[in-house]
Every structure is written in C-alpha cells, then in structure tokens.
Motif scaffolding. Structure first.
Motif, PDB file in Angstrom:
ATOM      1  N   TYR A 259       0.837  -1.191   0.000  1.00  0.00           N
ATOM      2  CA  TYR A 259       0.000   0.000   0.000  1.00  0.00           C
ATOM      3  C   TYR A 259       0.872   1.240   0.000  1.00  0.00           C
ATOM      4  O   TYR A 259       1.942   1.242   0.588  1.00  0.00           O
ATOM      5  CB  TYR A 259      -0.890   0.044   1.256  1.00  0.00           C
ATOM      6  N   LYS A 260       0.390   2.279  -0.627  1.00  0.00           N
ATOM      7  CA  LYS A 260       1.052   3.581  -0.535  1.00  0.00           C
ATOM      8  C   LYS A 260       0.815   4.098   0.874  1.00  0.00           C
ATOM      9  O   LYS A 260      -0.279   3.960   1.401  1.00  0.00           O
ATOM     10  CB  LYS A 260       0.457   4.532  -1.565  1.00  0.00           C
ATOM     11  N   VAL A 261       1.843   4.657   1.518  1.00  0.00           N
ATOM     12  CA  VAL A 261       1.724   5.064   2.907  1.00  0.00           C
ATOM     13  C   VAL A 261       2.475   6.369   3.135  1.00  0.00           C
ATOM     14  O   VAL A 261       3.480   6.645   2.481  1.00  0.00           O
ATOM     15  CB  VAL A 261       2.260   3.952   3.848  1.00  0.00           C
ATOM     16  N   ASP A 262       1.955   7.166   4.037  1.00  0.00           N
ATOM     17  CA  ASP A 262       2.661   8.361   4.492  1.00  0.00           C
ATOM     18  C   ASP A 262       3.606   7.912   5.604  1.00  0.00           C
ATOM     19  O   ASP A 262       3.155   7.338   6.600  1.00  0.00           O
ATOM     20  CB  ASP A 262       1.652   9.389   5.010  1.00  0.00           C
TER      21      ASP A 262
ATOM     22  N   LEU B 268       2.849  -8.681   9.609  1.00  0.00           N
ATOM     23  CA  LEU B 268       4.035  -7.830   9.676  1.00  0.00           C
ATOM     24  C   LEU B 268       3.907  -6.704   8.655  1.00  0.00           C
ATOM     25  O   LEU B 268       3.760  -6.952   7.461  1.00  0.00           O
ATOM     26  CB  LEU B 268       5.300  -8.648   9.414  1.00  0.00           C
ATOM     27  N   HIS B 269       3.960  -5.458   9.143  1.00  0.00           N
ATOM     28  CA  HIS B 269       3.908  -4.263   8.298  1.00  0.00           C
ATOM     29  C   HIS B 269       5.316  -3.669   8.273  1.00  0.00           C
ATOM     30  O   HIS B 269       5.901  -3.439   9.324  1.00  0.00           O
ATOM     31  CB  HIS B 269       2.946  -3.220   8.886  1.00  0.00           C
ATOM     32  N   MET B 270       5.839  -3.416   7.076  1.00  0.00           N
ATOM     33  CA  MET B 270       7.194  -2.862   6.941  1.00  0.00           C
ATOM     34  C   MET B 270       7.192  -1.686   5.988  1.00  0.00           C
ATOM     35  O   MET B 270       6.444  -1.674   5.015  1.00  0.00           O
ATOM     36  CB  MET B 270       8.145  -3.903   6.355  1.00  0.00           C
ATOM     37  N   THR B 271       8.071  -0.730   6.258  1.00  0.00           N
ATOM     38  CA  THR B 271       8.350   0.320   5.292  1.00  0.00           C
ATOM     39  C   THR B 271       9.761   0.814   5.530  1.00  0.00           C
ATOM     40  O   THR B 271      10.400   0.470   6.517  1.00  0.00           O
ATOM     41  CB  THR B 271       7.340   1.477   5.357  1.00  0.00           C
ATOM     42  N   SER B 272      10.230   1.624   4.608  1.00  0.00           N
ATOM     43  CA  SER B 272      11.542   2.246   4.730  1.00  0.00           C
ATOM     44  C   SER B 272      11.333   3.750   4.873  1.00  0.00           C
ATOM     45  O   SER B 272      10.437   4.319   4.264  1.00  0.00           O
ATOM     46  CB  SER B 272      12.371   1.954   3.476  1.00  0.00           C
ATOM     47  N   MET B 273      12.162   4.373   5.660  1.00  0.00           N
ATOM     48  CA  MET B 273      12.061   5.820   5.877  1.00  0.00           C
ATOM     49  C   MET B 273      12.875   6.621   4.871  1.00  0.00           C
ATOM     50  O   MET B 273      12.634   7.807   4.701  1.00  0.00           O
ATOM     51  CB  MET B 273      12.560   6.183   7.283  1.00  0.00           C
ATOM     52  N   ASP B 274      13.853   5.999   4.218  1.00  0.00           N
ATOM     53  CA  ASP B 274      14.789   6.787   3.432  1.00  0.00           C
ATOM     54  C   ASP B 274      15.135   6.197   2.067  1.00  0.00           C
ATOM     55  O   ASP B 274      14.885   6.800   1.059  1.00  0.00           O
ATOM     56  CB  ASP B 274      16.071   7.018   4.239  1.00  0.00           C
ATOM     57  N   TYR B 275      15.719   5.021   2.023  1.00  0.00           N
ATOM     58  CA  TYR B 275      16.164   4.405   0.774  1.00  0.00           C
ATOM     59  C   TYR B 275      15.542   3.031   0.628  1.00  0.00           C
ATOM     60  O   TYR B 275      14.934   2.515   1.556  1.00  0.00           O
ATOM     61  CB  TYR B 275      17.695   4.248   0.759  1.00  0.00           C
ATOM     62  N   ASN B 276      15.739   2.416  -0.535  1.00  0.00           N
ATOM     63  CA  ASN B 276      15.333   1.028  -0.699  1.00  0.00           C
ATOM     64  C   ASN B 276      16.185   0.168   0.220  1.00  0.00           C
ATOM     65  O   ASN B 276      17.410   0.327   0.271  1.00  0.00           O
ATOM     66  CB  ASN B 276      15.543   0.566  -2.139  1.00  0.00           C
ATOM     67  N   HIS B 277      15.529  -0.728   0.935  1.00  0.00           N
ATOM     68  CA  HIS B 277      16.223  -1.693   1.782  1.00  0.00           C
ATOM     69  C   HIS B 277      15.719  -3.077   1.418  1.00  0.00           C
ATOM     70  O   HIS B 277      14.583  -3.239   0.983  1.00  0.00           O
ATOM     71  CB  HIS B 277      15.968  -1.422   3.269  1.00  0.00           C
TER      72      HIS B 277
ATOM     73  N   GLY C 263       7.806   4.937   1.176  1.00  0.00           N
ATOM     74  CA  GLY C 263       6.507   5.388   0.712  1.00  0.00           C
ATOM     75  C   GLY C 263       5.517   4.264   0.472  1.00  0.00           C
ATOM     76  O   GLY C 263       4.378   4.508   0.105  1.00  0.00           O
ATOM     77  N   TYR C 264       5.950   3.018   0.684  1.00  0.00           N
ATOM     78  CA  TYR C 264       5.065   1.872   0.505  1.00  0.00           C
ATOM     79  C   TYR C 264       5.130   0.987   1.737  1.00  0.00           C
ATOM     80  O   TYR C 264       6.191   0.759   2.304  1.00  0.00           O
ATOM     81  CB  TYR C 264       5.459   1.049  -0.735  1.00  0.00           C
ATOM     82  N   GLU C 265       3.961   0.505   2.139  1.00  0.00           N
ATOM     83  CA  GLU C 265       3.856  -0.401   3.279  1.00  0.00           C
ATOM     84  C   GLU C 265       3.693  -1.810   2.740  1.00  0.00           C
ATOM     85  O   GLU C 265       2.783  -2.087   1.961  1.00  0.00           O
ATOM     86  CB  GLU C 265       2.643  -0.007   4.118  1.00  0.00           C
TER      87      GLU C 265
END
Length: 179
Positions: A55-58, A117-126, A142-144
C-alpha cells in the motif's frame, strides 16, 4: 554464405525454415511454457513465494503507528543504542521500520502464532532478508509491505539488508526472536 557477412537477400524471414531449426524453436518454446507454468505452480502449491500486500503510505503516519505499537508492547531494550524489544500478542499487527542503518524495533514473537508484519523504509530502498530462512522482500520508501507470518521454529533470527543502501549498509542487521 558467412555468418559474419549480412545475408545477400534482406528478406530473410521469407526463406523456408530448415527442419532442424524448426525443431530447436519448438523445443525452446515448449521449455519456455513449462518454465512459465512451473512458476505459477510453485507459487500456488509449493509455497515458495510470499504473497505480500503493498500500500502507498505516508511515512509520518507509519512512524506514529509504529511508535504506538512500541510504546504498548515493549518488554525491554537491547544493544548499545537501546533498541526496544517488542512482544505483541497473537494476531496483532506488528510493525518494522528500515532506516539508515538499522531495523527498528526488535520483534519477539511466539512459535506457532500468526502475525501481520507491516514494513516500510524511511529513506532508501532496503532489502528485508530473514536469515537463515531466506525470506527476501524489497522494502521501498513510501510503501507499506504487509505479510502474514507464522514462526514455526524457536530461536534468534537475523534481519539483514540485502540492498545496498549507503556507507553503513554492512551494519544494517536487526533481530527477531521466536519463543
């Protein structure tokens, strides 16, 4: 005729197909179809690939949800940076953030219980790589990414970033405990 020189006639596709050439094209086509259907088969029946939701996420809202999750279920802290260890109950949504250069928080799950489990990155692709189980997910800012997990073996697992994310990439290792 030479393989180095261009064909004398430019309309090469109008020439008749040699029997041996047709056999090799047919073999290659059949093999491609077998491989294509095997990918579908292994995904559905072999349980080889994760079915993730994305999902797109803020990132600000995701950070708030993660902080509320950490505040509610923290049991202790570990490492020099005092990273919280979070032990949620079964069925709870669990959150993990990838950022320069760590996975936050440390998760402590129970064997045989299912979590989202919900994951996202704050800065770069990981790259989320759960070792030694070889689970790999590309975590994009930007994606969950949401996956259902049910740990089936107790122990300590390492979460390794397998996508180069900068100068501290080699230190980006997190933990997941299964009791």
């Amino acid at each position: 005729m030479s393989a180095i020189l261009p064909p004398s006639e430019r309309l090469w596709w109008k020439h008749p197909l040699d029997r041996l050439e047709a056999i090799w094209i047919a073999i290659a086509f059949i093999w491609c179809m077998v491989m294509f259907f095997m990918m579908v088969f292994w995904h559905v029946y072999g349980k080889q690939n994760l079915s993730t939701e994305t999902y797109k996420v803020d990132v600000g809202q995701f950070t708030e949800r993660t902080q509320a999750f950490v505040d509610k279920y923290t049991v202790r802290t570990e490492t020099e940076q005092e990273v919280p260890v979070v032990a949620p109950p079964e069925g709870e949504d669990i959150y993990l953030i990838g950022r320069l250069w760590n996975w936050w928080p440390i998760l402590e799950l129970e064997k045989g219980k299912t979590y989202k489990l919900h994951m996202t990155s704050m800065d770069y692709n990981h790259g989320f790589s759960l070792q030694p189980n070889n689970i790999n997910i590309q975590v994009v800012p930007g994606y969950e990414h949401v996956i259902k997990i049910t740990p089936n073996e107790s122990g300590m697992y390492s979460i390794v970033c397998n996508e180069f994310c900068g100068i501290g990439h080699h230190e980006m290792v997190g933990r997941l405990y299964v009791k």
